[in-house]
Scaffold this motif. Sequence first.
Motif, PDB file in Angstrom:
ATOM      1  N   ARG A 311       8.680 -22.204 -33.897  1.00  0.00           N
ATOM      2  CA  ARG A 311       7.832 -22.111 -32.544  1.00  0.00           C
ATOM      3  C   ARG A 311       8.444 -23.310 -31.493  1.00  0.00           C
ATOM      4  O   ARG A 311       8.066 -23.098 -30.443  1.00  0.00           O
ATOM      5  CB  ARG A 311       6.423 -22.016 -32.576  1.00  0.00           C
ATOM      6  N   GLY A 312       9.465 -23.646 -31.815  1.00  0.00           N
ATOM      7  CA  GLY A 312       9.873 -25.046 -31.130  1.00  0.00           C
ATOM      8  C   GLY A 312      10.701 -24.857 -29.858  1.00  0.00           C
ATOM      9  O   GLY A 312      11.146 -25.554 -29.161  1.00  0.00           O
ATOM     10  N   LEU A 313      11.170 -23.402 -29.692  1.00  0.00           N
ATOM     11  CA  LEU A 313      11.912 -23.149 -28.679  1.00  0.00           C
ATOM     12  C   LEU A 313      11.128 -23.323 -27.196  1.00  0.00           C
ATOM     13  O   LEU A 313      11.702 -23.383 -26.234  1.00  0.00           O
ATOM     14  CB  LEU A 313      12.494 -21.405 -28.615  1.00  0.00           C
ATOM     15  N   GLY A 314       9.971 -22.796 -27.355  1.00  0.00           N
ATOM     16  CA  GLY A 314       9.031 -23.032 -26.301  1.00  0.00           C
ATOM     17  C   GLY A 314       9.067 -21.826 -25.185  1.00  0.00           C
ATOM     18  O   GLY A 314       8.760 -21.867 -23.906  1.00  0.00           O
ATOM     19  N   ASP A 315       9.828 -20.756 -25.747  1.00  0.00           N
ATOM     20  CA  ASP A 315      10.093 -19.727 -24.473  1.00  0.00           C
ATOM     21  C   ASP A 315       8.756 -18.748 -24.693  1.00  0.00           C
ATOM     22  O   ASP A 315       8.482 -18.290 -25.692  1.00  0.00           O
ATOM     23  CB  ASP A 315      11.428 -19.128 -24.665  1.00  0.00           C
ATOM     24  N   LEU A 316       8.632 -17.972 -23.410  1.00  0.00           N
ATOM     25  CA  LEU A 316       7.714 -16.981 -23.335  1.00  0.00           C
ATOM     26  C   LEU A 316       8.509 -15.627 -23.125  1.00  0.00           C
ATOM     27  O   LEU A 316       9.364 -15.741 -22.335  1.00  0.00           O
ATOM     28  CB  LEU A 316       6.592 -17.212 -22.347  1.00  0.00           C
ATOM     29  N   ALA A 317       8.026 -14.462 -23.959  1.00  0.00           N
ATOM     30  CA  ALA A 317       8.875 -13.420 -23.692  1.00  0.00           C
ATOM     31  C   ALA A 317       7.672 -12.149 -23.967  1.00  0.00           C
ATOM     32  O   ALA A 317       6.664 -12.581 -24.456  1.00  0.00           O
ATOM     33  CB  ALA A 317       9.853 -13.336 -24.546  1.00  0.00           C
ATOM     34  N   ARG A 318       8.307 -11.142 -23.921  1.00  0.00           N
ATOM     35  CA  ARG A 318       7.461  -9.668 -24.460  1.00  0.00           C
ATOM     36  C   ARG A 318       8.553  -8.733 -24.913  1.00  0.00           C
ATOM     37  O   ARG A 318       9.673  -8.673 -24.408  1.00  0.00           O
ATOM     38  CB  ARG A 318       6.714  -9.135 -23.155  1.00  0.00           C
ATOM     39  N   TRP A 319       8.190  -7.825 -25.675  1.00  0.00           N
ATOM     40  CA  TRP A 319       8.771  -6.699 -26.285  1.00  0.00           C
ATOM     41  C   TRP A 319       9.229  -5.548 -25.266  1.00  0.00           C
ATOM     42  O   TRP A 319       8.260  -5.316 -24.421  1.00  0.00           O
ATOM     43  CB  TRP A 319       8.197  -6.187 -27.656  1.00  0.00           C
ATOM     44  N   GLU A 320      10.187  -4.978 -25.232  1.00  0.00           N
ATOM     45  CA  GLU A 320      10.652  -3.967 -24.618  1.00  0.00           C
ATOM     46  C   GLU A 320      10.454  -2.852 -25.541  1.00  0.00           C
ATOM     47  O   GLU A 320      11.366  -2.738 -26.636  1.00  0.00           O
ATOM     48  CB  GLU A 320      12.149  -3.966 -24.065  1.00  0.00           C
ATOM     49  N   THR A 321       9.784  -1.633 -25.459  1.00  0.00           N
ATOM     50  CA  THR A 321       9.311  -0.719 -26.477  1.00  0.00           C
ATOM     51  C   THR A 321      10.219   0.506 -26.396  1.00  0.00           C
ATOM     52  O   THR A 321      10.397   1.457 -26.920  1.00  0.00           O
ATOM     53  CB  THR A 321       7.978  -0.613 -26.328  1.00  0.00           C
ATOM     54  N   GLU A 322      10.853   0.703 -24.936  1.00  0.00           N
ATOM     55  CA  GLU A 322      11.518   1.979 -24.597  1.00  0.00           C
ATOM     56  C   GLU A 322      12.707   1.762 -25.252  1.00  0.00           C
ATOM     57  O   GLU A 322      13.502   0.737 -25.294  1.00  0.00           O
ATOM     58  CB  GLU A 322      11.532   2.251 -23.061  1.00  0.00           C
TER      59      GLU A 322
END
Length: 441
Positions: A311-322
């Motif tokens: 978890r140390g990257l510290g980046d926030l993201a979300r999945w693309e489902t299309e």
Amino acid sequence: MHTPSQIRSQGRRLHAALDQVIEQRGWSTPKRRAHQWRMLRSLVQHAHAHVPLYQRLFAQAGFIPAMLDDWDDLSKIPFLAKADLRSAAREDLTAKDPRGDIRWLASSGSTGIPASMARTEESLWHYMACNTALYHDWCHGQPLSHGLYFVDMARDSIDFAAADLLRTTVPDSRIFSVHEPVDKLTRELLNAAPEFISSYPSTLRAIALELRAKGREMKKTRLIHLTSEMLDAHTRRLLAQIFPNARLIETYTSTEGGLVAWQCVQDSRWHVAEANVLCEIVDDEGRPTEGLGHMVITDLTNTATPILRYRGLGDLARWETEPCPCGSSARSIRQIEGRSAAMLRTRGGGLVSPYVITNAIEEVPGLAQYQVVQKQPGMLEVRVVAETGAARHDVEKGVRGALETALDHAADLQITFVSTIAAPPGSHKVPLVISELPPAA
């Protein structure tokens, strides 16, 4: 510079790694998934049997490899934090007898906390081969003949290790340290007039500002590869101005995970390098989420210091489902929304993405460079470099108006004009948004 025999030996290793990468690219989704499961189990068993750090973490969590029966059991493996790597002694990070040659590396500390780890030479060659294959794609199968590479040449950086491998195919005269003065890097770029540039956004931004001050454009440059940092729209627009004929391509890499994802050539999304990493996105409680969450990676290529559920990257993201228009079946991330370490807080304690700041401020006329720093909730220090000839009053008014509107007046602004904004000591990166708040603030 490498000798001919060294280049020949390294060339064989690069070719072997490329053969593997090319084969992996042709895998179906079930075959990739089977590979991930096989490598995950192997790494978990190796870490449990031979790596003291994981022996301690697993024992604290009550986890043993026999608990890993199927994908539903993934959550039983404890998360690895950057603090775990940072606090561990070297002898706790690897097996007593590592598999093959290893190199000790340190993360760049872009989250504010550098950490050491070891990588196998084999994993570094795989990293090199992945980037080589992507470069071939970016050039549509016709590689550009003349390139320049601006690299962090700190001896314990992954990019220094990659540059050493890069010398198999690229002369030393085309590889430059980002720690050199900007005016020197600018002169080298002008003298070389390269078709291809590989750099960090902040380094190339500084060079582009120098070029703009000189009234110069680099029309021969056709392709720019950017990595390791967030590319904001303000920098993207500046690069488009100075390099009008260049296509910008990004990769998402880290010391701990190697190549994690790359930007699709047909879409704004990022494809996960699933043969290299197992990627998760989890909420604050560590549960999988389809919304905005924390990036968690498992590096499937490196056995020296295993990176399991990191978890140390510290980046926030979300999945693309299309489905992606490019036809790739690899899982996609909609966008990297910044580092959790750069998330800001309003007076009421609400979280604000750094993209709110960068998207708001990028259109302000006369703004050459900026940095936003938060030391207490509801208060932002905005450091501003004005363009030559720009009226400070107008720049300040534009910055204040843009940020107050974007933040809905939920934070007080202190705007300070400075002559330059430098990277922090020991780093080549110039972060656009910094939070100095403790995580619990």
